[in-house]
Design a protein around this motif. Structure first.
Motif, PDB file in Angstrom:
ATOM      1  N   UNK B  80       0.799  -1.233   0.000  1.00  0.00           N
ATOM      2  CA  UNK B  80       0.000   0.000   0.000  1.00  0.00           C
ATOM      3  C   UNK B  80       0.821   1.267   0.000  1.00  0.00           C
ATOM      4  N   UNK B  81       2.093   1.165  -0.416  1.00  0.00           N
ATOM      5  CA  UNK B  81       2.924   2.368  -0.337  1.00  0.00           C
ATOM      6  C   UNK B  81       2.332   3.541  -1.107  1.00  0.00           C
ATOM      7  N   UNK B  83      -0.653   4.052  -2.593  1.00  0.00           N
ATOM      8  CA  UNK B  83      -2.003   4.557  -2.274  1.00  0.00           C
ATOM      9  C   UNK B  83      -1.978   5.372  -0.989  1.00  0.00           C
ATOM     10  N   UNK B  84      -1.126   4.973  -0.036  1.00  0.00           N
ATOM     11  CA  UNK B  84      -1.009   5.753   1.203  1.00  0.00           C
ATOM     12  C   UNK B  84      -0.397   7.117   0.924  1.00  0.00           C
ATOM     13  N   UNK B  87      -2.999   9.255  -0.625  1.00  0.00           N
ATOM     14  CA  UNK B  87      -4.005   9.687   0.369  1.00  0.00           C
ATOM     15  C   UNK B  87      -3.479  10.768   1.299  1.00  0.00           C
ATOM     16  N   UNK B 101      -9.399   5.483  -4.379  1.00  0.00           N
ATOM     17  CA  UNK B 101      -8.589   4.825  -3.351  1.00  0.00           C
ATOM     18  C   UNK B 101      -8.550   3.321  -3.581  1.00  0.00           C
ATOM     19  N   UNK B 105      -5.117   1.454  -4.648  1.00  0.00           N
ATOM     20  CA  UNK B 105      -4.536   0.506  -3.692  1.00  0.00           C
ATOM     21  C   UNK B 105      -3.860  -0.656  -4.434  1.00  0.00           C
ATOM     22  N   UNK B 106      -4.137  -0.772  -5.730  1.00  0.00           N
ATOM     23  CA  UNK B 106      -3.498  -1.823  -6.534  1.00  0.00           C
ATOM     24  C   UNK B 106      -2.198  -1.377  -7.201  1.00  0.00           C
TER      25      UNK B 106
END
Lengths: 255, 255
Positions: B80-81, B83-84, B87, B101, B105-106
């Motif tokens: 999740x690097x 996507x975090x 965010x 999101x 996340x993919x």
């Protein structure tokens, strides 16, 4: 797949937004540490690049200075040069009210000079012929960037108003009031100052002759992009940004 | 005083805006001609400065490349690097809806690469783990600047949607739809692309760890200013720009 956000059935909610760091496993921490040391090398390079770019700009700022002085001496004797250039600049013109045009018709010289260390700012000087508004013959606005705080301070010569003029001008001018304003800006460079420095002053003769096409304006913009990724959304520079002499510059879409 | 706008009793109306050139006397024409030749020297210098700055950036772009590759390889195994990081980025987060999101996340790898001649653009590549939305494992968005026209073209890998997903995603995502959009921009660089390239990608680890302070964000901005006069009004970068997951980025003052 081990991805904490990967439960595709439910929405990836905001719950993980700030919690990620506390949830990091030892393994992830180790990977991050390795990546961080690479990141530091990247940042060192980035800083070196910034310094080299500034050195180039500093060098050219010095080379340009005598040429600007020569040009501006030549322009000084052309009646109404600067007020005409102001009026023909699509972004600046939007800030001008009738009283601004009156006041700026008295500008005989405009000069822009980088501070010794160009990273710290520049100043805009305007010489005025005798006029009904104030007795100063020189007003200087200085924009100073505070690199530690990331904001900008502006200073301006105090205006020696003639009786009753301060109220009149305050109520009915815009560009001139911007020029004399001294508030600090917490958002880096000032849009109007940038337009005056990089566009109006640089291309003064073309604005005076009103011969800069939209396409040329765009190309200037692209020239100035340099970093390419630099954000640069002076949407109004296409000159279709709406009414003249209006209030502050604002977005077109006020729907 | 000989200044045509100098009749201070009546407002300096717009009548002189475009007429100036036709009214020029022989004497003024001569002064302008002298000033124009100085102006040409200035422009030559300006072009040289631009070229030198680009050469510096090109050089550092090449030096940074292997470091970015090393870093991104290290980041690849952190769940999740990206996507975090997305965010936690104050500007990008505003463009993200819940479905963005989920899709992002993919993302297992994000890479940004300047084109051979950095003046002509860059590309953003994202690798995806298997997901319910599309079958591509790699999507590439390319931003190409057309220097003669001063606009930008964008291209993107065609998305191979899984059944029924295209409509769903089109209606309920924002950042991902931006990523796949291919319209040409007549206003130079794309604000979102710039944020991703110069801010999110550059400082990815800090965004992931959510530890970049407002002050640091500003200082980055100042670093990137380089030309100092460059316009750069990413007002939203202070992160107080309102609601998350909202529509397009917009100004705070919707009063």
């Amino acid at each position: 797949m081990g991805n904490p956000n990967d439960s595709s059935d439910e929405p990836a909610s905001k719950k993980s937004r700030t919690e990620a760091p506390t949830q990091l496993s030892k393994d992830v921490e180790n990977k991050l540490t390795a990546a961080l040391s690479t990141q530091e090398e990247l940042e060192k390079l980035h800083q070196e690049a910034t310094n080299e770019v500034l050195a180039v700009e500093q060098k050219y700022s010095k080379l340009k200075k005598p040429l600007f002085e020569k040009r501006d001496k030549e322009l000084k004797h052309i009646p109404g040069f600067w007020s005409t250039a102001f009026q023909n600049h699509p972004v600046i013109a939007q800030l001008m009210m009738e009283l601004d045009q009156q006041i700026l018709s008295h500008v005989t010289e405009l000069e822009i000079e980088d501070l010794e260390d160009i990273k710290t700012g520049f100043k805009i000087s305007m010489r005025f012929s005798e006029n009904e508004f104030f007795s100063n013959d020189l007003l200087v606005k200085t924009l100073k960037y505070d690199l530690s705080k990331g904001d900008a301070k502006t200073e301006c010569t105090e205006v020696n108003w003639k009786p009753g003029q301060e109220e009149k001008v305050t109520d009915a001018s815009n560009l001139f009031m911007w020029f004399t304003a001294t508030e600090s800006l917490d958002d880096g460079p000032d849009e109007v100052a940038s337009q005056i420095k990089d566009s109006l002053y640089m291309d003064a003769i073309r604005f005076f002759k009103n011969e800069l096409t939209e396409e040329e304006m765009y190309n200037r913009d692209m020239d100035d992009m340099e970093g390419i990724g630099e954000s640069d959304d002076d949407d109004d520079e296409d000159g279709d940004g709406g009414s003249d002499g209006g209030e502050e510059e604002e977005d077109d879409d006020e729907a």
